[in-house]
Design an enzyme around this catalytic site. Sequence first.
Site, short mmCIF file in Angstrom:
data_model
loop_
_atom_site.label_atom_id
_atom_site.label_comp_id
_atom_site.label_asym_id
_atom_site.label_seq_id
_atom_site.Cartn_x
_atom_site.Cartn_y
_atom_site.Cartn_z
N SER A 147 -9.68 1.68 2.91
CA SER A 147 -8.85 2.43 2.01
C SER A 147 -7.80 1.60 1.26
O SER A 147 -7.20 2.10 0.31
CB SER A 147 -8.13 3.53 2.79
OG SER A 147 -7.26 2.98 3.76
N SER A 179 -9.80 -0.65 7.08
CA SER A 179 -9.22 -0.52 5.73
C SER A 179 -8.51 -1.74 5.17
O SER A 179 -8.18 -1.75 3.99
CB SER A 179 -8.25 0.65 5.70
OG SER A 179 -8.98 1.83 5.50
N LYS A 226 0.85 -1.20 0.00
CA LYS A 226 0.00 0.00 0.00
C LYS A 226 0.88 1.24 0.00
O LYS A 226 1.89 1.29 0.72
CB LYS A 226 -0.90 -0.05 1.24
CG LYS A 226 -1.94 1.07 1.32
CD LYS A 226 -2.83 0.86 2.56
CE LYS A 226 -3.91 1.90 2.69
NZ LYS A 226 -4.79 1.68 3.88
N1 GLN Z 1 -13.17 3.94 6.45
C1 GLN Z 1 -12.50 4.40 7.62
C2 GLN Z 1 -12.12 5.87 7.47
O1 GLN Z 1 -12.48 6.41 6.50
C3 GLN Z 1 -11.29 3.56 7.91
C4 GLN Z 1 -10.12 3.91 7.08
C5 GLN Z 1 -8.90 3.10 7.46
O2 GLN Z 1 -9.00 2.07 8.13
N2 GLN Z 1 -7.75 3.61 7.07
O3 GLN Z 1 -11.52 6.43 8.31
#
Ligand code: GLN
Length: 479
Positions: free
Chosen positions: A148, A172, A73
Amino acid sequence: MELYSLNIQEARTAIDKGEITPAELTEAIFKRIETVEDIIQSFVTINKENALLQAKAAGNNRHPLSGIPLAIKDNMCTKGVRTTCSSKILENFVPPYEGTATSKLKEQGYILIGKTNLDEFAMGSSTENSAFVTTRNPWDITRVPGGSSGGSAAAVAADMCLAALGSDTGGSIRQPASFCGVVGLKPTYGRVSRYGLVAFASSLDQIGPITKTVKDSAILLNVISGHDACDSTSADLPVPDFTSVLGQDIKGMRLGVPKEYFIAGMDKEVEESVKQAISKLESLGAIPVEISLPHTEYAVAAYYILATSEASSNLARYDGVKYGLRVEGKDLIDMYMNTREAGFGAEVKRRIILGTYALSSGYYDAYYKKAQQVRTLIMNDFGKAFEKVDAIVTPTAPNPAFKVGEKADDPLQMYLADIFTISVNLAGAPGISIPCGFTSQNLPMGLQIIGKHFDEETILKISYAYEQSTDWHKRKPKL
Ligand code: GLN
């Protein structure tokens, strides 16, 4: 079978037997990328030249990951390889150092295929918040891969790497794994060093594997785990061999089924598939037990105060002075403002503003402090539940993958869909998502298994038992 569709375990065996070489495997992966990446758009940076050189040079030292092509990532610092966080503010940032998790992979001789797309600074649930490309779900390219870590999950599902690393602050790793039909593990907070992971919300962020199988998840976790002097929040605890528990019996294990996780408004097919997965686990000897996690309904609100507060502080460093984008102005303040205006996308700005507000004098007690108190209540819910059960099983997400654009203009709807994953980060516990079925439209769905702190072994063991008794993980998207 095509070489690109191998998993880590299969590739290891084939390399060790001399049936294939890392170079052949890596070439097959880049051929695959040539064929499908135009449609899927998993990568921000493809590391082809370096990867092929590395693969040719790879000796076979028989480390589990030696010669294995993986994707990372793009919020993990890789020395000499651009690391953007899918943000314009870091578009040309080339880290002068390597983060700990990826250095451990490097020590084994893994092949870095490329850096995968994400929601800018990992803020989002669909990968639509990337400043560069919109990643598509390999099972239906009109849909999002989740986020994400959507680039990582889509790349694994589309066979553009054997496995990938993601990061999980509120879901994410697990949510994109569930949307893409692969396995995603968020380790216990502290299990894996965060050194070199670009900070979003430091008290929640954790790196973990996204893989084709549960065994591969354990193999990767073995390598990236452990204490690190460069991350004071990494735990100084022994790291067990996570593969050694796979195949053990789950007879008599008590599985908590939280009543708050089967809610009105949840997709009927998701509910049905998770219930069937629980019956399957029961047929393997596990004992489902109804439990309550009574503060679940406050989790989304608490998370979006704490995560944005931490983000507002962490992202203060992007000021045009130290690194990344700089847009000149008439004086220093003007330069800061121009840089941040041009460098951050809408969601990142929204979160910086929300977080700054929650931390500001006069509001701190009402928002930030209250959210911290709620966090403690949520942790205590898990603590109480784990007095009675060995693990907790839930859906990973209330819905299968949604359409590109469907929630993009409605941040609240996007936030609410994180309901099943967020509490696990607030509690610091480990959680895994494994494939548990397909909808009538052939979209994958995920089962989440949550464990006690530092007990990844139990959730891996249960996941493996389930996986071995189903064949969801063997299905591949048609591309
Ligand atoms: N969807 C969550 C957010 O928008 C989690 C994102 C993540 O785990 N990086 O913060």
